[in-house]
Motif scaffolding. Structure first.
Motif, PDB file in Angstrom:
ATOM      1  N   GLU A 149      -5.490   4.950   3.601  1.00  0.00           N
ATOM      2  CA  GLU A 149      -6.524   4.977   2.556  1.00  0.00           C
ATOM      3  C   GLU A 149      -6.205   3.973   1.457  1.00  0.00           C
ATOM      4  O   GLU A 149      -7.101   3.305   0.924  1.00  0.00           O
ATOM      5  CB  GLU A 149      -6.637   6.383   1.973  1.00  0.00           C
ATOM      6  CG  GLU A 149      -7.200   7.411   2.949  1.00  0.00           C
ATOM      7  CD  GLU A 149      -7.065   8.839   2.433  1.00  0.00           C
ATOM      8  OE1 GLU A 149      -6.472   9.020   1.338  1.00  0.00           O
ATOM      9  OE2 GLU A 149      -7.555   9.771   3.116  1.00  0.00           O
ATOM     10  N   GLN A 150      -4.907   3.852   1.117  1.00  0.00           N
ATOM     11  CA  GLN A 150      -4.506   2.898   0.089  1.00  0.00           C
ATOM     12  C   GLN A 150      -4.728   1.463   0.564  1.00  0.00           C
ATOM     13  O   GLN A 150      -5.150   0.600  -0.214  1.00  0.00           O
ATOM     14  CB  GLN A 150      -3.028   3.107  -0.264  1.00  0.00           C
ATOM     15  CG  GLN A 150      -2.522   2.253  -1.418  1.00  0.00           C
ATOM     16  CD  GLN A 150      -3.122   2.639  -2.749  1.00  0.00           C
ATOM     17  OE1 GLN A 150      -3.545   3.780  -2.939  1.00  0.00           O
ATOM     18  NE2 GLN A 150      -3.189   1.689  -3.665  1.00  0.00           N
ATOM     19  N   LYS A 166       1.926  13.054   8.969  1.00  0.00           N
ATOM     20  CA  LYS A 166       0.564  12.594   9.227  1.00  0.00           C
ATOM     21  C   LYS A 166      -0.209  12.406   7.933  1.00  0.00           C
ATOM     22  O   LYS A 166      -1.008  11.468   7.788  1.00  0.00           O
ATOM     23  CB  LYS A 166      -0.156  13.579  10.155  1.00  0.00           C
ATOM     24  CG  LYS A 166       0.394  13.585  11.580  1.00  0.00           C
ATOM     25  CD  LYS A 166      -0.496  14.318  12.552  1.00  0.00           C
ATOM     26  CE  LYS A 166      -0.493  15.811  12.309  1.00  0.00           C
ATOM     27  NZ  LYS A 166      -1.258  16.540  13.364  1.00  0.00           N
ATOM     28  N   MET A 167       0.017  13.288   6.964  1.00  0.00           N
ATOM     29  CA  MET A 167      -0.671  13.183   5.681  1.00  0.00           C
ATOM     30  C   MET A 167      -0.250  11.908   4.952  1.00  0.00           C
ATOM     31  O   MET A 167      -1.093  11.188   4.400  1.00  0.00           O
ATOM     32  CB  MET A 167      -0.367  14.402   4.815  1.00  0.00           C
ATOM     33  CG  MET A 167      -1.038  14.361   3.444  1.00  0.00           C
ATOM     34  SD  MET A 167      -0.574  15.751   2.404  1.00  0.00           S
ATOM     35  CE  MET A 167       1.175  15.423   2.152  1.00  0.00           C
ATOM     36  N   VAL A 168       1.049  11.612   4.953  1.00  0.00           N
ATOM     37  CA  VAL A 168       1.527  10.401   4.278  1.00  0.00           C
ATOM     38  C   VAL A 168       0.942   9.161   4.957  1.00  0.00           C
ATOM     39  O   VAL A 168       0.498   8.221   4.280  1.00  0.00           O
ATOM     40  CB  VAL A 168       3.065  10.347   4.280  1.00  0.00           C
ATOM     41  CG1 VAL A 168       3.548   9.029   3.694  1.00  0.00           C
ATOM     42  CG2 VAL A 168       3.636  11.522   3.504  1.00  0.00           C
ATOM     43  N   ALA A 173       0.820  -1.208   0.000  1.00  0.00           N
ATOM     44  CA  ALA A 173       0.000   0.000   0.000  1.00  0.00           C
ATOM     45  C   ALA A 173       0.855   1.259   0.000  1.00  0.00           C
ATOM     46  O   ALA A 173       0.482   2.287  -0.590  1.00  0.00           O
ATOM     47  CB  ALA A 173      -0.928   0.003   1.210  1.00  0.00           C
ATOM     48  N   ALA A 174       2.017   1.195   0.649  1.00  0.00           N
ATOM     49  CA  ALA A 174       2.861   2.387   0.777  1.00  0.00           C
ATOM     50  C   ALA A 174       3.602   2.725  -0.506  1.00  0.00           C
ATOM     51  O   ALA A 174       3.941   3.890  -0.736  1.00  0.00           O
ATOM     52  CB  ALA A 174       3.863   2.187   1.918  1.00  0.00           C
ATOM     53  N   ALA A 175       3.869   1.716  -1.370  1.00  0.00           N
ATOM     54  CA  ALA A 175       4.709   1.944  -2.548  1.00  0.00           C
ATOM     55  C   ALA A 175       4.223   3.111  -3.415  1.00  0.00           C
ATOM     56  O   ALA A 175       5.002   4.042  -3.701  1.00  0.00           O
ATOM     57  CB  ALA A 175       4.827   0.668  -3.364  1.00  0.00           C
ATOM     58  N   PRO A 176       2.952   3.134  -3.874  1.00  0.00           N
ATOM     59  CA  PRO A 176       2.528   4.265  -4.714  1.00  0.00           C
ATOM     60  C   PRO A 176       2.491   5.581  -3.953  1.00  0.00           C
ATOM     61  O   PRO A 176       2.728   6.645  -4.534  1.00  0.00           O
ATOM     62  CB  PRO A 176       1.133   3.849  -5.185  1.00  0.00           C
ATOM     63  CG  PRO A 176       0.657   2.851  -4.184  1.00  0.00           C
ATOM     64  CD  PRO A 176       1.871   2.137  -3.727  1.00  0.00           C
ATOM     65  N   VAL A 177       2.196   5.514  -2.658  1.00  0.00           N
ATOM     66  CA  VAL A 177       2.148   6.750  -1.859  1.00  0.00           C
ATOM     67  C   VAL A 177       3.546   7.335  -1.716  1.00  0.00           C
ATOM     68  O   VAL A 177       3.751   8.543  -1.890  1.00  0.00           O
ATOM     69  CB  VAL A 177       1.539   6.463  -0.464  1.00  0.00           C
ATOM     70  CG1 VAL A 177       1.557   7.727   0.394  1.00  0.00           C
ATOM     71  CG2 VAL A 177       0.120   5.933  -0.605  1.00  0.00           C
ATOM     72  N   LEU A 178       4.522   6.481  -1.416  1.00  0.00           N
ATOM     73  CA  LEU A 178       5.894   6.969  -1.277  1.00  0.00           C
ATOM     74  C   LEU A 178       6.424   7.517  -2.604  1.00  0.00           C
ATOM     75  O   LEU A 178       7.139   8.523  -2.621  1.00  0.00           O
ATOM     76  CB  LEU A 178       6.807   5.841  -0.783  1.00  0.00           C
ATOM     77  CG  LEU A 178       6.517   5.288   0.621  1.00  0.00           C
ATOM     78  CD1 LEU A 178       7.517   4.201   0.968  1.00  0.00           C
ATOM     79  CD2 LEU A 178       6.546   6.391   1.668  1.00  0.00           C
ATOM     80  N   ASP A 179       6.058   6.855  -3.715  1.00  0.00           N
ATOM     81  CA  ASP A 179       6.484   7.366  -5.020  1.00  0.00           C
ATOM     82  C   ASP A 179       5.952   8.764  -5.258  1.00  0.00           C
ATOM     83  O   ASP A 179       6.675   9.663  -5.720  1.00  0.00           O
ATOM     84  CB  ASP A 179       5.996   6.432  -6.138  1.00  0.00           C
ATOM     85  CG  ASP A 179       6.748   5.111  -6.161  1.00  0.00           C
ATOM     86  OD1 ASP A 179       7.850   5.052  -5.567  1.00  0.00           O
ATOM     87  OD2 ASP A 179       6.243   4.150  -6.769  1.00  0.00           O
TER      88      ASP A 179
END
Length: 566
Positions: A166-167, A158-160, A33-39
């Motif tokens: 959400e992801q 906090k936003m990340v 879940a974190a991969a697209p968010v971190l990108d």
């Protein structure tokens, strides 16, 4: 408060003590879940003197993205890099470990760090929890040099963390929808009992509930749990408490290459009209094993039948399930008067194993071969040649031979040697016949000469909830621990070892097991007072509540009456 915890943990104030941890898997719900968010977030910090870090729930760094490559050397110098654990108990007050410790987002400015070498940095950490279960998954951290610190770091962290949640929810929804779709299709088209099982989902159709009573349903669900996470189709037979044998056929559900779970079709293997209602079947009485459940009874009867026919067999099953003990008990029951030679390949050299087999063959003794997968191919071939001679020259009353084996044992399970063994009997793991646990516990306690020691109903219920990865051997070791502390009286819930008061089904690391045991022992020492136990352990009250929930720790405070020992 964080500094006090750091001092109590003996954190080095001068040198960061981040341990390097080789993670079991980097493919988790959190990392996917974190991969697209971190990108996406990495693009926001491009050319900025800040790093974006993702950790697991223990504070171990999983991912690190840099806005400014010049920051890499500074972070590497304090081991703030993938694979290193930044728990508060390792490096003291910091944005990652302290936010995980208190379970809340926070900003740690330069001088607020406990370790002197970390004071050149400021960092903002925010925990990431599962949006459905609330389980702590890890943390997001933004680290920069202390002179660049500002309140926006915390807002960004906090936003990340929120976007990752959400992801996770979106991905879980997509996986759950795929599983639900396959479940409905199976219910509509098969007209049979159907179960759907996912990471957080378990669904049973009404036909399953109508066809099977509550005890059979519980047994089916227990067998079904073993399929969680499996990516290949398989079928197994399950003996249910009622005496019915059910065929469970599992088929996984995927979304692209992601496993959503699986669908289990349930079909009865025997005529229900003949078996219901049916009296509880009692296994033949064997002197050195215990159990009366339908699952155990069928296993015993199959092995007795093979031994009576002098049919060589493989006793399959998980380590500790009682394969060798059952072979010996059946041999004593059926072939009383004949000698059974037991040869363990792990207890002596290969040459000694071969010599023992030769002696047994020459003397015409029955033979139990254990752990032969530990021998090399040539030695197994030699044993095979000896047994082939026995097989060719024996009359109907010749030696009986059994081998213990498990599917994960290695190449021996496909060796030509096994062609001489036409029968395979699978000895069930303890979790598949926990209804035998009271009788089995009584039997084991008697063998330990602890006849005056009994288990309370609460203790029995708790033991029955455990998954018993080491099976009967595991249960025996637990009872031995209890016997070392007391030899008579009633074993209450609080008398059970720490490992038995945790019902988590995931396999714990050695460090997690130590932490679980420490929490349980602290609760026992302070009569269930979590605040006092947390203080004694040097952790916050929020942390101990989280640990109790995470490890599934069961604890009942002792009453005044139960303090005394009989």
């Amino acid at each position: 408060m964080s500094w006090e915890r750091s001092q109590q943990a003996n954190v080095d104030p001068d040198q960061p003590g981040a341990d390097y941890i080789d993670p079991d898997s980097l493919d988790t719900v959190l990392t996917r879940a974190a991969a697209p968010v971190l990108d996406a977030m990495a693009r926001e910090i491009d050319n900025e003197p800040v790093s974006l870090i993702l950790t697991d729930a223990s504070g171990t760094v999983l991912r690190r993205r840099l806005g400014d490559a010049g920051l890499a050397a500074a972070l590497d110098s304090v081991h703030l890099a993938p694979g290193f654990r930044y728990a508060e108990s390792n490096v003291g007050t910091n944005g990652i470990g302290t936010s995980l410790e208190v379970g809340a987002p926070l900003l740690i400015r330069g001088d607020e760090h406990y370790n002197g070498r970390l004071r050149r940095f400021s960092c903002a950490g925010a925990p990431v929890t599962h949006p459905v279960t609330g389980a702590l998954l890890g943390a997001v951290d933004l680290t920069t040099l202390a002179e660049n610190s500002n309140a926006l770091l915390l807002s960004f962290a906090k936003m990340v963390a929120q976007r990752i949640r959400e992801q996770i929810l979106e991905e879980a929804g997509e996986l759950d929808r795929a599983l639900l779709r396959d479940y409905h299709l199976a219910c509509q088209h098969t007209g049979r009992p159907v179960i759907a099982i996912g990471e957080e989902v378990l669904m049973i159709n009404q036909l399953t509930q109508r066809v099977f009573d509550s005890r059979d349903q519980a047994a089916i669900i227990d067998h079904t749990r073993d399929s969680r996470g499996r990516t290949e189709q398989f079928t197994l037979l399950a003996d249910l408490p009622s005496g019915v044998t059910a065929r469970l056929s599992y088929r996984p559900t995927f979304v692209d290459d992601r496993l959503a779970g699986g669908i289990v079709h349930v079909r009865e293997q025997v005529d229900r009209r003949r078996t219901r209602p049916r009296a509880r079947v009692r296994a033949p009485v064997l002197r050195s094993v215990a159990g009366t459940s339908a699952t155990w009874t069928r296993t015993v009867e199959e092995m007795i039948d093979a031994c009576t026919r002098n049919e060589w067999l493989v006793a399959d099953g998980e380590p500790g399930a009682g394969r060798s003990a059952l072979v010996r008990a059946v041999h004593d029951h059926v072939r009383n008067g004949r000698i059974l030679v037991s040869v363990d390949a792990t207890a002596s050299s290969a040459q000694s194993v071969l010599e023992q087999v030769v002696t047994a063959v020459d003397e015409g003794s029955d033979l139990l071969l254990r752990q032969i997968h530990h021998l090399d191919g040539e030695d197994i071939d030699a044993i095979g040649d000896l047994l082939l001679d026995v097989c060719s020259n024996s009359a109907t009353d010749g030696p009986w031979v059994a081998i213990t084996l498990h599917a994960s044992d290695g190449p021996a399970d496909t060796h030509p040697l096994l062609r001489m063994f036409p029968k395979t009997v699978t000895v069930p793991p303890l979790r598949h016949h926990v209804e035998d646990l009271p009788e089995l516990s009584r039997f084991l306690l008697d063998t330990m000469e602890a006849g005056r020691l009994v288990l309370s109903p609460a203790a029995v219920n708790q033991l029955a909830r455990l998954s018993w990865p080491g099976n009967v051997t595991h249960l025996k070791s637990v009872l031995e621990k209890i016997c070392r502390r007391r030899r008579s009286g009633t074993i209450e819930l609080e008398d059970l070892p720490a490992e038995c008061r945790s019902t988590t089904r995931r396999r714990l690391t050695k460090l997690e097991s130590l932490e679980r045991d420490a929490v349980v022992e602290a609760l026992a020492l302070h009569n269930g007072d979590k605040a006092t136990a947390a203080k004694a352990l040097g952790m916050s009250r929020a942390t101990i509540y989280r640990k109790v929930r995470e490890y599934g720790i069961e604890y009942r405070a002792r009453s005044v009456r139960s303090r005394g020992r009989p």
